[in-house]
Design a protein around this motif. Structure first.
Motif, short mmCIF file in Angstrom:
data_model
loop_
_atom_site.label_atom_id
_atom_site.label_comp_id
_atom_site.label_asym_id
_atom_site.label_seq_id
_atom_site.Cartn_x
_atom_site.Cartn_y
_atom_site.Cartn_z
N ARG A 16 0.83 -1.21 0.00
CA ARG A 16 0.00 0.00 0.00
C ARG A 16 0.86 1.25 0.00
O ARG A 16 0.52 2.26 -0.62
CB ARG A 16 -0.98 -0.01 1.18
CG ARG A 16 -2.09 -1.02 0.97
CD ARG A 16 -3.34 -0.73 1.76
NE ARG A 16 -3.16 -0.56 3.18
CZ ARG A 16 -3.01 -1.57 4.05
NH1 ARG A 16 -3.01 -2.81 3.64
NH2 ARG A 16 -2.88 -1.33 5.33
N ILE A 17 2.00 1.20 0.69
CA ILE A 17 2.95 2.32 0.67
C ILE A 17 3.45 2.52 -0.76
O ILE A 17 3.48 3.65 -1.26
CB ILE A 17 4.11 2.07 1.65
CG1 ILE A 17 3.61 2.17 3.10
CG2 ILE A 17 5.26 3.05 1.39
CD1 ILE A 17 4.62 1.71 4.14
N LEU A 18 3.82 1.43 -1.42
CA LEU A 18 4.31 1.51 -2.80
C LEU A 18 3.23 2.10 -3.72
O LEU A 18 3.52 2.97 -4.54
CB LEU A 18 4.74 0.13 -3.29
CG LEU A 18 5.43 0.09 -4.64
CD1 LEU A 18 6.76 0.83 -4.61
CD2 LEU A 18 5.64 -1.35 -5.09
N THR A 19 1.99 1.67 -3.53
CA THR A 19 0.88 2.21 -4.33
C THR A 19 0.73 3.70 -4.08
O THR A 19 0.52 4.48 -5.01
CB THR A 19 -0.43 1.46 -4.01
OG1 THR A 19 -0.24 0.07 -4.34
CG2 THR A 19 -1.59 2.01 -4.80
N ALA A 20 0.85 4.12 -2.82
CA ALA A 20 0.75 5.55 -2.49
C ALA A 20 1.89 6.33 -3.15
O ALA A 20 1.69 7.44 -3.64
CB ALA A 20 0.77 5.74 -0.97
N LEU A 21 3.08 5.73 -3.19
CA LEU A 21 4.23 6.41 -3.80
C LEU A 21 4.04 6.59 -5.30
O LEU A 21 4.62 7.50 -5.89
CB LEU A 21 5.52 5.64 -3.51
CG LEU A 21 5.99 5.66 -2.05
CD1 LEU A 21 7.18 4.74 -1.86
CD2 LEU A 21 6.30 7.07 -1.59
N GLU A 22 3.21 5.75 -5.92
CA GLU A 22 2.94 5.90 -7.35
C GLU A 22 2.14 7.16 -7.65
O GLU A 22 2.01 7.56 -8.80
CB GLU A 22 2.20 4.67 -7.88
CG GLU A 22 3.09 3.44 -7.97
CD GLU A 22 2.37 2.20 -8.43
OE1 GLU A 22 1.13 2.12 -8.27
OE2 GLU A 22 3.04 1.30 -8.96
N GLN A 74 2.99 13.56 2.10
CA GLN A 74 1.54 13.71 1.86
C GLN A 74 0.92 12.40 1.40
O GLN A 74 -0.15 12.02 1.86
CB GLN A 74 1.29 14.80 0.82
CG GLN A 74 1.61 16.20 1.32
CD GLN A 74 1.59 17.24 0.20
OE1 GLN A 74 1.23 16.95 -0.94
NE2 GLN A 74 1.99 18.46 0.53
N ALA A 75 1.59 11.70 0.49
CA ALA A 75 1.07 10.44 -0.03
C ALA A 75 0.95 9.39 1.07
O ALA A 75 -0.06 8.68 1.17
CB ALA A 75 1.95 9.93 -1.17
N LEU A 76 1.96 9.30 1.93
CA LEU A 76 1.94 8.27 2.96
C LEU A 76 1.01 8.63 4.11
O LEU A 76 0.62 7.74 4.88
CB LEU A 76 3.35 7.98 3.47
CG LEU A 76 4.29 7.39 2.43
CD1 LEU A 76 5.54 6.82 3.08
CD2 LEU A 76 3.63 6.33 1.58
N ALA A 77 0.60 9.88 4.20
CA ALA A 77 -0.41 10.27 5.19
C ALA A 77 -1.74 9.58 4.89
O ALA A 77 -2.60 9.44 5.76
CB ALA A 77 -0.58 11.78 5.21
N VAL A 79 -1.97 6.43 4.06
CA VAL A 79 -1.87 5.04 4.49
C VAL A 79 -2.04 5.03 6.00
O VAL A 79 -1.16 5.49 6.73
CB VAL A 79 -0.52 4.41 4.08
CG1 VAL A 79 -0.43 2.96 4.52
CG2 VAL A 79 -0.30 4.54 2.58
N PRO A 80 -3.19 4.54 6.50
CA PRO A 80 -3.52 4.69 7.93
C PRO A 80 -2.49 4.09 8.89
O PRO A 80 -2.30 4.61 9.98
CB PRO A 80 -4.87 4.01 8.09
CG PRO A 80 -5.22 3.41 6.78
CD PRO A 80 -4.22 3.84 5.76
N GLU A 81 -1.81 3.04 8.50
CA GLU A 81 -0.84 2.39 9.40
C GLU A 81 0.44 3.19 9.55
O GLU A 81 1.20 2.99 10.49
CB GLU A 81 -0.48 0.99 8.88
CG GLU A 81 -1.64 0.02 8.88
CD GLU A 81 -2.49 0.06 7.60
OE1 GLU A 81 -3.38 -0.78 7.47
OE2 GLU A 81 -2.26 0.95 6.74
N VAL A 82 0.70 4.11 8.62
CA VAL A 82 1.95 4.89 8.67
C VAL A 82 1.74 6.08 9.60
O VAL A 82 0.95 6.97 9.34
CB VAL A 82 2.37 5.36 7.25
CG1 VAL A 82 3.60 6.27 7.35
CG2 VAL A 82 2.65 4.16 6.36
N ILE A 83 2.49 6.05 10.69
CA ILE A 83 2.41 7.11 11.70
C ILE A 83 3.49 8.16 11.46
O ILE A 83 3.29 9.35 11.65
CB ILE A 83 2.59 6.52 13.13
CG1 ILE A 83 1.60 5.38 13.39
CG2 ILE A 83 2.47 7.61 14.20
CD1 ILE A 83 0.14 5.74 13.24
#
Length: 111
Positions: A16-22, A74-77, A79-83
């Motif tokens: 999901r992090i990788l998808t957000a980075l896209e 901003q993108a990783l914000a 992803v709910p698990e990323v604090i």
């Protein structure tokens, strides 16, 4: 947070992090940083929710480092698990067009 996660859960979060980075687009090239091959590694600490993104830039003096770093945060914000997010710029191995995806090569007309 101190939540224990399985390896499978951590891998799913990293996907999901990788998808957000896209969604982070290099403003000069108009292609996302994943397809450009700028992302070298994604680490995710399941207990603390910290994501460490190891990436490079197309050139060492690239003026877009701050812009891309802000966009990654901003993108990783989303992803709910990323604090917490840390972006580490690395220069080895040096980036080359060989690191680009087929999609990016076609879009930029590189063979």
């Amino acid at each position: 947070m101190n939540e224990i996660r399985t390896e499978q859960e951590i891998e799913e979060i990293k996907e999901r992090i990788l998808t957000a980075l896209e969604t982070v687009i290099d403003p000069e090239l108009g292609i996302d940083i994943v397809n450009l091959g700028l992302i070298y590694d994604i680490e995710f600490e399941g207990e603390t929710g910290e994501a460490v993104i190891k990436m490079t830039l197309t050139t060492m003096g690239c003026p877009l480092a701050d812009i891309l770093t802000d966009q990654i945060h901003q993108a990783l914000a989303e992803v709910p698990e990323v604090i917490k997010t840390e972006v580490k710029l690395v220069w080895y191995p040096a980036w080359t067009t060989d690191k680009m995806s087929r999609y990016a090569r076609i879009a930029l007309g590189i063979r």
